[in-house]
Design an enzyme around this catalytic site. Sequence first.
Site, PDB file in Angstrom:
ATOM      1  N   ASP A 149     -12.434  -1.591   1.880  1.00  0.00           N
ATOM      2  CA  ASP A 149     -11.431  -1.124   2.835  1.00  0.00           C
ATOM      3  C   ASP A 149     -12.135  -0.497   4.035  1.00  0.00           C
ATOM      4  O   ASP A 149     -12.451  -1.192   4.998  1.00  0.00           O
ATOM      5  CB  ASP A 149     -10.449  -0.160   2.181  1.00  0.00           C
ATOM      6  N   GLU A 195       0.862  -1.184   0.000  1.00  0.00           N
ATOM      7  CA  GLU A 195       0.000   0.000   0.000  1.00  0.00           C
ATOM      8  C   GLU A 195       0.901   1.238   0.000  1.00  0.00           C
ATOM      9  O   GLU A 195       0.920   2.060   0.906  1.00  0.00           O
ATOM     10  CB  GLU A 195      -0.929  -0.002   1.214  1.00  0.00           C
TER      11      GLU A 195
END
Length: 503
Positions: free
Chosen positions: A418, A330
């Site tokens: 998410d 990420e």
Amino acid sequence: MRARTKWLAGALIGAAGLLTLSPALAAPPAASPEARTSAAFDAALKDRAALRLFLRAMPKGGDLHNHLSGTPYAEDFLAWADADGLCVTTDVQPALASGPCDAPGRKPARGLSKADPGLYARAVNSLSMLNYNPGADGAQASGHDQFFSTFGRFGAVTENNLPAMLAVVREYAAGDRVGYVETSVNPSAVYDLVSKVRGEAWDGDLAKAFAALEPGIPALTAKVRDQMDAAEAEADRRQGCHAQKPRMGACAVVLGYQAFAVRVQAPQVVFAQLTAAFALADADPRFVGVNIVAPEDNPTALADYRLHMRMLAFLHARYPKVKLSLHAGELTLGLVPPRELRFHVREAVEVAGAARIGHGVDIAYEDDARDLLGRMARDKVAVEINLTSNDVILGVKGADHPLHLYRKAGVPVVLSTDDEGVSRIDLTNEYLRAATEQGLTYRDLKAIARDSLEYAFVPGRSLRGAPECAKAGKACEAFLGANPKASLQWKLERDFEAFEATH
């Protein structure tokens, strides 16, 4: 019957005997339900509102990258703060806090929307990405910072509202045609084990650290089991699930839990959290996997990344049945130095043994990326794609996103939310972005929905290739009853049949 057939043939040939049947003149075969639905999807691409309507009704299987505390919307948190008698600070970026609420810089959350609508609106903005405008009104310098800072601002209300959060995640999933959610959650009992190591020195001896924690594991798992039993029962009560047979709507949504460690803490704390997470996943079937969370670009997270992967590998060897879905990659160029982009996904796969990767945005920067992609495709290491999150936090979207790179390499991908409450989205929004920004077709999205259950950490065998369910019958019913994964997949197929029949 024969006479009628001969008469029909004669009529088709015609009186003059000049016409004959041929494939060119025969009626075209009827389009399949999937083909008709695909055509409806293509037509809806021209109208974003129509596409939203289409995709919201589309069955989506599972949401595999979901953080429980990031799922409620700011309005949910403010309602719970109201009920719990908490306070709202009057800072530029308001936060929720415990009392007393008559202290300077605080106001009661109770009735705030009417007592001070301006502060209420600022609190909604502060607890989410709503109206976020970098640099305005003292805002953080980036979407990345605003996103992650929200968790500290609403943390005071999450501690005592686990049942409410479970109910909300089911409510939102049901409204979005999602049947399974794999959500990250650490019940408070996890931190009993962690409290034993805070402040202790860390010498890097994993075996010794595990031996010190091991005696506390039975009490931990028992306490967590009691906490989750009570939380689930209360969530069921709130949503009226006890009276439903069979369970419907939000009550029918299946939850799987991932216990986790917070990677920005001291090594002894991270290891204790990981030990607790593995122990829970090994002892309680509701905990289907282990994860590691928090900003991957945090200086501590970067410095200890390889250590964390070794910790995961150590514990994975002791709990080999436990599955890992790891936040890795990420990151993007400019957020961290280039050296930090070269190994995170690979170590998560090859060292820690991840079965799924969360985000994986920096894959194109990894050393020997094509080799790594090949391994992930071969070993079916799925990637959880979070399009809005990657845009907001990393600024990576559209052609810059590696979604197509993964798909071309044969790596399974799934779409996830998410933190849908922080981002103020839902899974339909992610499917819409995949269609409009990434060019995915209806059949692509249907395959992704199917893969979301294929690669979910739901126990039992898959429906794919199961001879017991080559046709419906008692053998299939028995198979579905013994295999929760296959049962969810079977329901998804029936939902697709019903959805495609409407087109």
